[in-house]
Scaffold this active site. Structure first.
Site, PDB file in Angstrom:
ATOM      1  N   ASP A  70       0.937  -1.077  -0.120  1.00 13.72           N
ATOM      2  CA  ASP A  70       0.123  -0.091   0.049  1.00 13.72           C
ATOM      3  C   ASP A  70       0.873   1.376   0.065  1.00 13.72           C
ATOM      4  O   ASP A  70       1.844   1.308   0.759  1.00 13.72           O
ATOM      5  CB  ASP A  70      -0.897   0.217   1.087  1.00 13.72           C
ATOM      6  CG  ASP A  70      -2.098   0.910   1.021  1.00 13.72           C
ATOM      7  OD1 ASP A  70      -3.019   0.523   0.527  1.00 13.72           O
ATOM      8  OD2 ASP A  70      -1.788   2.172   1.604  1.00 13.72           O
ATOM      9  N   ASN A  83      -1.689  12.429  -3.857  1.00 15.30           N
ATOM     10  CA  ASN A  83      -2.417  13.027  -5.091  1.00 15.30           C
ATOM     11  C   ASN A  83      -2.830  14.481  -4.844  1.00 15.30           C
ATOM     12  O   ASN A  83      -2.907  15.482  -6.026  1.00 15.30           O
ATOM     13  CB  ASN A  83      -3.733  12.281  -5.270  1.00 15.30           C
ATOM     14  CG  ASN A  83      -3.654  11.094  -5.967  1.00 15.30           C
ATOM     15  OD1 ASN A  83      -2.705  11.126  -6.917  1.00 15.30           O
ATOM     16  ND2 ASN A  83      -4.284   9.945  -5.879  1.00 15.30           N
ATOM     17  N   ASP A 135      -1.273   8.960 -11.133  1.00 13.47           N
ATOM     18  CA  ASP A 135      -1.511   7.738 -12.084  1.00 13.47           C
ATOM     19  C   ASP A 135      -0.001   7.282 -12.668  1.00 13.47           C
ATOM     20  O   ASP A 135       0.253   6.253 -12.605  1.00 13.47           O
ATOM     21  CB  ASP A 135      -2.285   8.170 -13.200  1.00 13.47           C
ATOM     22  CG  ASP A 135      -3.737   8.346 -12.856  1.00 13.47           C
ATOM     23  OD1 ASP A 135      -4.144   7.923 -11.672  1.00 13.47           O
ATOM     24  OD2 ASP A 135      -4.452   8.940 -13.614  1.00 13.47           O
ATOM     25  N   GLU A 154      -4.481   2.361  -4.358  1.00 15.51           N
ATOM     26  CA  GLU A 154      -3.097   2.345  -4.251  1.00 15.51           C
ATOM     27  C   GLU A 154      -2.672   0.906  -3.727  1.00 15.51           C
ATOM     28  O   GLU A 154      -1.532   0.738  -3.099  1.00 15.51           O
ATOM     29  CB  GLU A 154      -2.266   3.522  -3.434  1.00 15.51           C
ATOM     30  CG  GLU A 154      -2.941   3.425  -1.903  1.00 15.51           C
ATOM     31  CD  GLU A 154      -4.252   4.121  -1.576  1.00 15.51           C
ATOM     32  OE1 GLU A 154      -4.496   4.615  -0.517  1.00 15.51           O
ATOM     33  OE2 GLU A 154      -5.041   4.378  -2.670  1.00 15.51           O
TER      34      GLU A 154
END
Length: 414
Positions: A272, A280, A289, A316
């Protein structure tokens, strides 16, 4: 449409264009013409064998007609077939596949010889039986020519030779019908009509070839598209890693067998990305991305190097499945993976700032002698991942021995 067609154009496109334009083989590009020639050669080889075999049967069966119409000359009629017809037919059947033109020549000559033998036999019986036998040569011409496995020019040559041979035999044996103009006109008209009909059938053969080739290419394109769709259904569209469904299918088919003594153990790794929501928010979803794709590439290389499978479970969160010799090897692989992800550098397009990310990894190994259970392995790896995050993130944790499932919800905090 000519032979200058670019080699990048496939047979499918050439076929579509040939059908649309209604052109013949001479106007086709070389690849399409070569495919047609190969197909016709194969078809004609088998068709010639069939026609020659039928000719042998006909040569024998017509002896019964001769026995009825001219019993006094049956021996001579039989010898004529045995000497002038059957050897040609046997030779045509014996010709190897690599000599198709010679096979066709022998077939045509055997038919002409059979016609001349029938003409010879028509001299012996009394009228009107003699006329009936001579008309048999005309009937054979009209029936055989349209369906002969020959190209149009070959059929035209055959018709000319057949008419000349039949007429020569008719005059050589001085048959009373030889001087009758109607008979000569009938055999000529029959030959011309048969050749015209043969031309029409040849065009149908060409169209059928194009339609069959078009259908085969459409089927191949459809199979390719279906295979692509099937592949897409097993892949995560952003990272091109396996999705959860494919991951579970691979486990069921390759990793769920009961381990043999001394065999490597199945290990699951849950990954993770640390603080990915904040990543983000700070750098934007486009950079996010890009980060996910970079992490996926690292995982894919790691999985390929150890004969395993990497997958994206969503967001993620990633997972890897592989076989290891024990806890030490599993932790080393996980730590190498974590370090490789930590070293990923991306350039933020707006600020030219170097961007990095880290990950926490939980590892679980199937230890007992029963068949591994995917749900249990993932739950144990997820618990180890939760511990890695609680201990400060950007680290690797092994599932605790005897850890009980259910204490920790699946999916660690970001």
């Amino acid at each position: 449409m000519d032979g200058t067609t670019k080699p990048t154009e496939g047979l499918g496109a050439m076929t579509d264009l040939a059908l649309a334009q209604g052109t013949g083989p001479r106007a086709w590009p070389k690849p399409l013409r070569a495919a047609f020639d190969a197909d016709m050669t194969e078809r004609h080889f088998h068709d010639v064998q069939f026609f020659v075999a039928m000719g042998m049967v006909l040569a024998i069966v017509t002896l019964f007609v001769d026995a009825i119409s001219m019993p006094d000359h049956i021996v001579e009629a039989s010898l004529n077939r045995l000497i002038f017809v059957l050897p040609l037919q046997i030779a045509a059947l014996a010709i190897p596949r690599r000599y198709p033109h010679l096979q066709k020549v022998l077939m045509g000559v055997s038919l002409i010889a059979f016609s001349m033998v029938l003409m010879r036999g028509a001299v012996w019986p009394e009228p009107p039986i003699d006329a009936f036998l001579m008309m048999g040569t005309v009937l054979m011409l009209g029936i055989v020519v349209p369906v002969l496995p020959l190209a149009p020019i070959e059929k035209a040559i055959f018709v000319v030779c057949y008419v000349i041979g039949t007429a020569a035999a008719m005059f050589a044996y001085d048959h009373r019908i030889a001087a009758e103009a109607p008979f000569v006109a009938i055999i000529v008209l029959t030959g011309v009509s048969a050749a015209v009909l043969g031309q029409r059938l040849w065009r149908l053969q060409i169209r059928n070839f194009l339609l069959a080739l078009q259908a085969s290419h459409q089927m191949a394109d459809m199979e390719t598209a279906n295979a692509r769709l099937a592949e897409l259904s097993r892949r995560d569209p952003l990272t091109d890693l396996a999705n959860r469904r494919h991951f579970e299918d691979v486990f069921a088919s390759h990793f769920n067998a009961r381990p043999a003594h001394g065999e490597a153990r199945v290990a699951a790794m849950m990954l993770d990305l640390d603080h990915f929501k904040a990543f983000n928010d700070r750098w934007g979803h486009q950079t996010g991305d890009e980060c996910l794709r970079a992490v996926a590439d690292v995982m894919r290389n790691c999985a390929d190097g150890h004969g395993g499978l990497a997958a994206r479970f969503g967001g993620e969160e990633f997972v890897m499945l592989l076989r290891v010799d024990g806890e030490t090897q599993a932790l080393q692989i996980a730590e190498d993976l974590r370090t490789a992800i930590e070293r990923i550098e991306m350039v933020h397009s707006n600020t030219d700032t170097s961007v990095t990310c880290t990950t926490s990894i939980g590892v679980a190994i199937h230890e007992d002698d029963e068949a591994p259970h995917l749900g249990r392995l993932l739950a144990e790896a997820d618990m180890a991942l939760y511990r890695a995050k609680n201990d400060g993130r950007n680290r690797t944790q092994m599932a605790l021995p005897g850890a009980k499932m259910g204490k920790v919800a699946v999916g660690a905090a970001a």
